[in-house]
Design a protein around this motif. Structure first.
Motif, PDB file in Angstrom:
ATOM      1  N   HIS A 215      22.859 120.552  17.454  1.00 47.73           N
ATOM      2  CA  HIS A 215      23.407 119.396  17.983  1.00 47.73           C
ATOM      3  C   HIS A 215      23.051 119.936  19.528  1.00 47.73           C
ATOM      4  N   PHE A 216      22.735 119.405  20.733  1.00 47.63           N
ATOM      5  CA  PHE A 216      22.799 119.675  21.422  1.00 47.63           C
ATOM      6  C   PHE A 216      23.635 118.499  22.383  1.00 47.63           C
ATOM      7  N   GLU A 217      25.287 119.072  23.368  1.00 45.14           N
ATOM      8  CA  GLU A 217      25.281 117.558  23.355  1.00 45.14           C
ATOM      9  C   GLU A 217      25.859 118.004  24.837  1.00 45.14           C
ATOM     10  N   PRO A 218      25.390 116.447  26.084  1.00 43.25           N
ATOM     11  CA  PRO A 218      26.339 116.614  27.383  1.00 43.25           C
ATOM     12  C   PRO A 218      27.074 115.852  27.473  1.00 43.25           C
ATOM     13  N   LYS A 246      17.624 120.488  31.820  1.00 41.61           N
ATOM     14  CA  LYS A 246      16.356 121.336  32.244  1.00 41.61           C
ATOM     15  C   LYS A 246      16.752 121.390  29.848  1.00 41.61           C
ATOM     16  N   LEU A 247      17.318 121.204  29.791  1.00 47.05           N
ATOM     17  CA  LEU A 247      17.900 121.984  27.898  1.00 47.05           C
ATOM     18  C   LEU A 247      16.743 120.532  27.565  1.00 47.05           C
ATOM     19  N   ALA A 248      17.140 119.779  27.622  1.00 46.19           N
ATOM     20  CA  ALA A 248      16.713 118.258  27.444  1.00 46.19           C
ATOM     21  C   ALA A 248      15.107 118.550  27.254  1.00 46.19           C
ATOM     22  N   ALA A 249      14.504 118.512  28.992  1.00 40.57           N
ATOM     23  CA  ALA A 249      13.471 118.660  28.703  1.00 40.57           C
ATOM     24  C   ALA A 249      12.652 120.106  28.153  1.00 40.57           C
ATOM     25  N   ARG A 250      13.721 121.057  27.882  1.00 38.76           N
ATOM     26  CA  ARG A 250      12.326 121.440  26.896  1.00 38.76           C
ATOM     27  C   ARG A 250      12.577 121.488  25.839  1.00 38.76           C
ATOM     28  N   ILE A 251      13.402 120.871  24.816  1.00 39.72           N
ATOM     29  CA  ILE A 251      13.262 120.845  24.244  1.00 39.72           C
ATOM     30  C   ILE A 251      12.044 119.711  23.498  1.00 39.72           C
ATOM     31  N   LYS A 252      12.073 118.502  24.328  1.00 41.70           N
ATOM     32  CA  LYS A 252      11.393 117.424  24.706  1.00 41.70           C
ATOM     33  C   LYS A 252       9.685 118.060  24.699  1.00 41.70           C
ATOM     34  N   VAL A 253       9.546 119.261  25.619  1.00 42.56           N
ATOM     35  CA  VAL A 253       8.238 119.983  25.266  1.00 42.56           C
ATOM     36  C   VAL A 253       7.569 120.373  24.737  1.00 42.56           C
ATOM     37  N   MET A 254       8.766 121.400  23.935  1.00 39.53           N
ATOM     38  CA  MET A 254       8.262 121.477  22.474  1.00 39.53           C
ATOM     39  C   MET A 254       8.200 120.653  21.487  1.00 39.53           C
ATOM     40  N   ALA A 260       9.542 112.125  30.680  1.00 42.43           N
ATOM     41  CA  ALA A 260       9.941 110.781  31.369  1.00 42.43           C
ATOM     42  C   ALA A 260      10.718 109.881  31.073  1.00 42.43           C
ATOM     43  N   GLU A 261      10.565 109.941  29.716  1.00 37.47           N
ATOM     44  CA  GLU A 261      11.171 109.213  29.031  1.00 37.47           C
ATOM     45  C   GLU A 261      12.658 109.357  28.933  1.00 37.47           C
ATOM     46  N   ARG A 262      13.979 108.611  29.215  1.00 38.92           N
ATOM     47  CA  ARG A 262      14.733 109.339  28.486  1.00 38.92           C
ATOM     48  C   ARG A 262      16.491 108.246  28.797  1.00 38.92           C
ATOM     49  N   ARG A 263      15.146 106.421  28.267  1.00 42.13           N
ATOM     50  CA  ARG A 263      16.044 105.374  27.935  1.00 42.13           C
ATOM     51  C   ARG A 263      16.229 104.704  26.278  1.00 42.13           C
ATOM     52  N   VAL A 264      16.018 105.264  25.751  1.00 42.07           N
ATOM     53  CA  VAL A 264      15.617 105.322  24.171  1.00 42.07           C
ATOM     54  C   VAL A 264      14.963 106.614  23.412  1.00 42.07           C
ATOM     55  N   PRO A 265      15.335 106.357  22.727  1.00 37.59           N
ATOM     56  CA  PRO A 265      15.057 107.561  21.809  1.00 37.59           C
ATOM     57  C   PRO A 265      14.507 107.503  21.504  1.00 37.59           C
ATOM     58  N   GLN A 266      13.937 108.967  21.148  1.00 39.55           N
ATOM     59  CA  GLN A 266      12.531 109.338  20.673  1.00 39.55           C
ATOM     60  C   GLN A 266      12.989 110.237  19.188  1.00 39.55           C
ATOM     61  N   ASP A 267      11.740 110.528  18.556  1.00 38.76           N
ATOM     62  CA  ASP A 267      11.925 111.612  17.336  1.00 38.76           C
ATOM     63  C   ASP A 267      10.772 112.318  17.827  1.00 38.76           C
ATOM     64  N   GLY A 268      10.139 113.929  17.213  1.00 39.07           N
ATOM     65  CA  GLY A 268       9.279 114.076  17.345  1.00 39.07           C
ATOM     66  C   GLY A 268       9.964 115.702  16.850  1.00 39.07           C
ATOM     67  N   CYS A 287      18.844 111.143  22.019  1.00 36.66           N
ATOM     68  CA  CYS A 287      19.866 109.941  21.979  1.00 36.66           C
ATOM     69  C   CYS A 287      19.970 109.383  23.422  1.00 36.66           C
ATOM     70  N   PRO A 288      19.914 108.647  23.817  1.00 36.55           N
ATOM     71  CA  PRO A 288      20.547 108.890  25.070  1.00 36.55           C
ATOM     72  C   PRO A 288      21.985 108.735  25.482  1.00 36.55           C
ATOM     73  N   THR A 289      22.507 109.255  25.803  1.00 37.22           N
ATOM     74  CA  THR A 289      24.323 108.932  25.993  1.00 37.22           C
ATOM     75  C   THR A 289      25.417 108.870  27.315  1.00 37.22           C
ATOM     76  N   LEU A 290      25.951 108.472  27.628  1.00 38.75           N
ATOM     77  CA  LEU A 290      26.707 108.067  28.855  1.00 38.75           C
ATOM     78  C   LEU A 290      26.394 109.540  29.948  1.00 38.75           C
ATOM     79  N   PHE A 291      26.467 110.744  29.279  1.00 38.79           N
ATOM     80  CA  PHE A 291      25.832 111.541  30.248  1.00 38.79           C
ATOM     81  C   PHE A 291      24.247 112.274  30.282  1.00 38.79           C
ATOM     82  N   GLY A 292      24.081 112.046  29.245  1.00 40.26           N
ATOM     83  CA  GLY A 292      22.400 113.001  29.396  1.00 40.26           C
ATOM     84  C   GLY A 292      21.725 112.104  27.494  1.00 40.26           C
ATOM     85  N   GLU A 293      20.764 112.927  27.936  1.00 41.63           N
ATOM     86  CA  GLU A 293      20.288 112.474  26.486  1.00 41.63           C
ATOM     87  C   GLU A 293      20.527 113.586  25.050  1.00 41.63           C
TER      88      GLU A 293
END
Length: 578
Positions: A215-218, A246-254, A260-268, A287-293
């Motif tokens: 769990h990566f939690e901001p 940066k952590l969210a971006a790195r995991i999403k790249v992997m 660029a999409e931070r408003r809706v949930p994504q699965d990968g 999953c977008p939360t109050l203070f980040g994904e």
């Protein structure tokens, strides 16, 4: 006279802390002699042995040790450790001696120890740091617990990461769905930035420790990373909150997700090849939360499906029932339980047993968690019309022998699966119910005809996962017969003698537990149960008949694990109801 000399000789060789503990009445002489002999033959020190075996309380030993050696006594819970001070001593020395640097004042380093007689540890730390080392006595159990947590934090601090922490020669990361090709992450990406090495380090550590999820939690002013170990979340790192994006971006790249999409949930999905012969998949959800994904990565280890049925925790009779039903040419096997109860592993273990050259196996899953060579696996995709029901229809035109449906969610899927079971196919699937009898009434509630259930369902397995007690530190406890009866043990079992253990906690486990085992209710659908279904009987009627036939419920299976010393009564009470 010879007897007197013999009886006095052990006392004459005891001195220092052992002698003090005997004088204070904390340990008797015979037990101390046995403890010293056990330590001499094995590993560890006197204090950890006495505490782990339940011979003496950690607090009482610490008080006696501090008085004996004139050393200061400290409550570790009352201080905030400085990780920079901890890092003055090498990881190898800290792990070897199980000590903890507390404070640096000038050229003096204060080190927490539970056994101040361990002068070898203090000398090695003095040689490595070049500082004058002074011992501070602390309680053994608190030292082990806080040392483990502190070492995890130090191990995942970004500044301490180096390239040699990672197996860069063999490490290969690919992302995205298989139908998209899964582009590899380049070597330059892996070696360029500390953020990349940090994420890889977290993933590798999670694999090494046997975690099921990361769990990566901001949050507004902090960021934390937790692992789910044996079903419980444990914080392992707190990187600066400024690194959240940066952590969210790195995991999403992997994972080949849209950064660029931070408003809706994504699965990968991420595939990490950690050696030439082993690759681990991660199912990633954002999953977008109050203070980040918030990002959760589920670790999918193919080796878990290759454990074999003997490693899952089935009782001998339960195991034989499962194997006997798997050997049948047709019928339906349903596995039920809450999310995270091990249903997938039970199903994959069954598929692995059936996976032979002369058997055609097809599965419909959402998504396929573990890749099984020789099994035709399909990921359902409702967006394009590929549902469980449509996949099942396709399977029936593909000459199947065995069909596995990830989950029966609706009447259409249930009816097709039952029709397949009635027409000469073996069908495996899951449902979300609390126990085996309720599974049958759940199907009726979905709209399936009672006669269809009675003629198709062969076996129902309800299951939970309970943490295993650590064999290195578990200690027996005494319980009165009245309490044992209340918990569900029979008078006959009590008369025979029941030995119950409790968790303690040591350096090789998590809070006294290490690994998990399954608790099962394996209920075949007998002729009597079929009759109850056809007569519109309810779950209570089915449960009563099942008990008459000698089928253990989950509680009974759990108590058997307690009696065998596999787990604790406290753990079973969390997993089951009386």
């Amino acid at each position: 006279m010879a007897e007197n000399v013999s009886s006095l000789s052990p006392r004459m060789v005891l001195q220092g802390l052992p002698q003090r503990l005997i004088q204070d009445g904390l340990v008797d002489e015979a037990t101390m002699t046995q403890a010293l002999t056990a330590i001499k033959e094995g590993d560890g020190n006197l204090v950890s042995h006495l505490v782990s075996q339940g011979i003496a309380e950690a607090k009482e030993i610490a008080i006696a040790a501090a008085q004996e050696f004139g050393a200061p006594l400290l409550d570790l819970d009352a201080i905030q450790l400085d990780l920079d001070v901890v890092k003055l001593v090498s990881d190898k020395l800290l792990a070897k001696h199980r000590v903890l640097p507390l404070l640096k004042r000038g050229k003096r380093l204060f080190v927490a120890v539970s056994d101040p007689t361990n002068l070898h540890a203090l000398d090695e730390i003095k040689f490595q740091t070049g500082l004058s080392v002074e011992a501070v006595v602390v309680e053994e159990d608190k030292l082990q617990k806080i040392a483990n947590k502190t070492m995890e934090q130090v191990d995942t601090q970004m500044p301490t990461l180096a390239d040699d922490d990672l197996d860069l020669e063999n490490l290969e990361v690919t992302g995205g769905d298989e139908d998209e090709g899964g582009a590899a992450v380049g070597r330059d990406d892996i070696e360029d930035a500390p953020i990349v090495r940090f994420v890889n380090k977290v993933l590798l550590d999670a694999i090494k420790r046997g975690a099921s999820d990361i769990h990566f939690e901001p949050y507004e002013k902090s960021y934390r990373i937790r692992l789910r170990l044996d079903g419980f979340l444990k914080e392992i790192a707190s990187p600066p909150v400024q690194l959240a994006i940066k952590l969210a971006a790195r995991i999403k790249v992997m994972s080949r997700l849209d950064i660029a999409e931070r408003r809706v949930p994504q699965d990968g999905r991420i595939k990490m090849r950690i050696s030439k012969n082993r690759a681990i998949d991660f199912r990633v959800s954002t999953c977008p939360t109050l203070f980040g994904e918030k990002i959760v990565a589920r670790i999918l280890d193919p080796s878990s499906a290759m454990l074999g049925i003997d490693a899952l925790g089935y009782e001998p009779e339960q195991r034989e029932l499962y194997l006997k039903t798997l050997a049948q040419p047709h019928g339906m096997i349903l596995v039920t339980g809450p999310t995270g109860s091990g249903k997938t592993v039970s199903l994959y273990t069954g598929l692995n047993i059936l996976n032979k050259e002369d058997t055609n196996i097809s599965t419909a899953e959402d998504p396929a968690e573990i890749n099984l060579p020789g099994v035709n696996q399909v990921n359902v995709n409702p967006k394009v019309g590929l549902t469980f029901a449509s996949a099942l229809r396709a399977f029936l035109r593909q000459d199947p022998d065995v069909i596995m449906v990830g989950e029966i969610r609706d009447l259409e899927t249930a009816e097709i699966a039952i029709k397949a079971a009635q027409t000469g196919h073996l069908v495996l699937s899951t449902l979300h119910t609390n126990d085996a009898p309720k599974t049958l009434t759940r199907l009726i509630d979905m709209g399936v005809k009672p006669y269809a259930i009675a003629t198709s369902v062969s076996l129902i397995i309800a299951q939970r996962l309970a943490r295993r007690l650590c064999n290195n530190c578990k200690v027996p406890i005494e319980m009165p017969a009245e309490a044992l009866l209340k918990e569900g043990f029979t008078q006959e079992e009590i008369d025979e003698g029941i030995k119950i253990y409790k968790p303690v906690g040591c350096g090789s486990c998590t809070d006294g537990y290490k690994g998990r085992t399954g608790l099962y209710q394996v209920m075949p659908v007998s002729e009597e149960i079929q009759r109850i279904i056809l007569q519109d009987g309810n779950a209570v009627d089915i449960a009563e008949q099942s008990a008459k036939e000698g089928i253990w419920d989950l509680r009974k299976s759990g108590l058997a694990k307690v009696k065998a010393g596999v787990t604790s009564l406290e753990e079973i009470n969390q997993c089951t109801v009386e």
